[in-house]
Design an enzyme around this catalytic site. Sequence first.
Site, PDB file in Angstrom:
ATOM      1  N   ASP A 127       0.862  -1.166   0.000  1.00  0.00           N
ATOM      2  CA  ASP A 127       0.000   0.000   0.000  1.00  0.00           C
ATOM      3  C   ASP A 127       0.911   1.233   0.000  1.00  0.00           C
ATOM      4  O   ASP A 127       2.118   1.143   0.235  1.00  0.00           O
ATOM      5  CB  ASP A 127      -0.957  -0.013   1.205  1.00  0.00           C
ATOM      6  CG  ASP A 127      -2.178   0.856   0.953  1.00  0.00           C
ATOM      7  OD1 ASP A 127      -3.197   0.659   1.624  1.00  0.00           O
ATOM      8  OD2 ASP A 127      -2.096   1.752   0.084  1.00  0.00           O
TER       9      ASP A 127
HETATM   10  C1  GLC Z   1      -4.378   4.383  -0.258  1.00  0.00           C
HETATM   11  C2  GLC Z   1      -5.263   3.238   0.169  1.00  0.00           C
HETATM   12  C3  GLC Z   1      -5.399   2.155  -0.870  1.00  0.00           C
HETATM   13  C4  GLC Z   1      -5.281   2.763  -2.255  1.00  0.00           C
HETATM   14  C5  GLC Z   1      -3.850   3.270  -2.388  1.00  0.00           C
HETATM   15  C6  GLC Z   1      -3.600   3.921  -3.756  1.00  0.00           C
HETATM   16  O1  GLC Z   1      -3.651   4.870   0.826  1.00  0.00           O
HETATM   17  O2  GLC Z   1      -4.970   2.606   1.402  1.00  0.00           O
HETATM   18  O3  GLC Z   1      -6.655   1.512  -0.658  1.00  0.00           O
HETATM   19  O4  GLC Z   1      -5.564   1.789  -3.244  1.00  0.00           O
HETATM   20  O5  GLC Z   1      -3.492   4.164  -1.354  1.00  0.00           O
HETATM   21  O6  GLC Z   1      -4.361   5.085  -3.865  1.00  0.00           O
END
Ligand code: GLC
Length: 738
Positions: A280
């Site tokens: 993430d």
């Molecule tokens: C965010 C979220 C995740 C998302 C990623 C890209 O912090 O936790 O769900 O897909 O970053 O935007």
Amino acid sequence: MSRSYSSISYLAAFFMLVCCTRIEALERADLNERVEEILSAMTLDEKVGQLNQYDVGESDLKKAIAEGKVGSVLNAVGAALTDELQRIAVERSPHHIPILFAFDVIHGLRTIFPIPLGLASTWDPESIETMARISAEEAGESGVRMTFSPMVDVARDPRWGRIAEGSGEDKTLGSIMARAYVRGYQGVDLSAPTSIAACVKHYVGYGAAEGGRDYNTVDMSEGRLREIYLPPFKAAVDSGAVAVMSAFNTLNGVPASANDHTLRDILKGEWKFPGLVISDMYSIRELMPHGVATDAKDAARKALLAGVDIDMASGVYLDHAAALVRGGVISLSMIDDAVRRILRVKFQLGLFERPYVGDERDANKSLTAEKRASTRAIAQKSIVLLRNEGSLLPLSKSVGPIAVIGPLADSKPVMLGNWLGKGNADEAVSVIEGIRSKGRDIVLFNKGGDILNDAIDGIDSAVEVARKANVVIMVLGENVDMSGEAASRANLNLPGQQEKLLEAVVATGKPVVLVLMSGRPLSIAWASTHVPAILEAWFPGSEGGNAIADIIFGDSNPSARLPVSIPRSAEQVPIYYDHLSTGRPTGANTRYQTGYLDLEISPLYPFGYGLSYSDFEYRDLHAEVLLSGDDKVKVSVDVTNISQHAGDEVVQLYIREPASTIARPVIQLKDFKRIRLNPGETRNAIFDLNFNQLRALQPDMSFVVNPGIYRVGVGSNSAKLLEAPFEISPSGAIAREK
Ligand code: GLC
């Protein structure tokens, strides 16, 4: 000897199957060969470049792409932009490896559908698949070929704002929806330009954050992890999802992006997952504040060892991975494995053959009538009718003046939810617009003042408007920034002074329809006994206002069911239907039972609950154990529509298991069917429950079918079931050991 037609068809089918399998095997061999050919020509630094995902906003993006330092890009949307960046990669980078463009296409890209919690409320996998298919077409045409969806985190704590993004509290409903998302996104041919890679997230346990506080600590037994939180991920992976995203949270003290047990032992080991793992955002660098990495290089080391293939946006792989290999800390084979997984996905997506989109079709420029119809139909199925005292709804055709009151009544942004992709709020239909479009009598409107921000000076004028009407529609709930990521709430009440506004309008004595819009269940205890009609609409998408009006005026018969329990109060949390019995379950005729002195232990509205304008009756439930080749339990029940309204019923099947070594949930959802019934019509609903759906967790983390007396419960929600027993003999149970 003449062959019957059927045997010839079987022969042909068998031949086809062999051919297809052989073709797939050849394709796989060819793909692997092509991967090895590129890999063998790459330097270590070029390999590390594939592990690096840049955000589109990085200042040196184009230079880094040309130097082969970027394997994928986050948040670049639009064919002109992605093709421009892709041309740099294909024409100038060392091995001309195309970029993978990824974006959060969560419930639509241009055409916005209900938020995932609303989609789950449809209990209709076909609706999910349709939504995902349209999303994939719009994304593909915009240059996006991977979405960070489905989010399959089981969530039993509505204080957690991200409950909005998933399919609720149940692993079976969540698993069925996960499969539908993947089917819709990836289609029958992942290499097609209108198919996109599904990246299932957030692996794993993110929804169990302590106190419902986002990003917070998660601690659970291996048994609960395997029984409740892993199954939806397994369903997505088994459906072919080619990517998994590691979460922010620690699980039993180990951050998910450094957790070799969940990533290497389970995902890549037990499940033999062939796809890629992406962290993430910044979560690898965050291993430092987690306190498990001494510096960025240590963070890179831990994440690589754990099996994270792509570093989303933190840059630590780009900065340190090559040095870790040259220093003998990380093996080159580990880097090669990660690069193989990434290249394989790029080949599967057809990016090498067709790296460019070309001219973006007009379809993405505005919402077509066809897509509006599609999201409106799905939104209708997502709106839960919680109360309808005296059948106030649907409103009659000549209801007279209608007052529409509340801070969300004219809001367009609130329709799109918090992951709105490239949705345009100006194109969304608000509630007041939806109601006015019905061309009914006079529609009065009053926002009720700045009630969401605790102002109460608008209540009196709202009450005056209510007095002029024959019926009042109140639109209350949460703004879109009150749920989603980093939006946990300590209480589940209506924010601001909305409760005061509601009570003041109800006090006029006018009949009130309450429309809730929210990203989580709300504890509307007072409304549940004082407001005759209540709808939970979540955030229903671009056509939300029309869908809500369709339900209110009876142009659509509500059929949604809750994918989450609605608590009476946040003080009850966590609260979920498939809890254990305990040794002193509620209901016993003694004070000495589990529960509270000062609060009812049951939820305000139970999992699976939802009303309809129809009325369904269940009779003649039967369960028969068939120990044939594929051991199963055949369950049948008659469902009759005893009303004057044609409608959809979601027939839900639950199981109560016999005693087991590890205590079992009081009931668990195993299957469900949506059936449409005309007035007076009876349908015999049949379920084939296979023994794999009856397996119970054992202390050694295996799952086996226990012998004994089971009870099957079938009905319209988890608290209203017709029950019948069936027995699985010891020999029958053993039959499953093979
Ligand atoms: C965010 C979220 C995740 C998302 C990623 C890209 O912090 O936790 O769900 O897909 O970053 O935007």
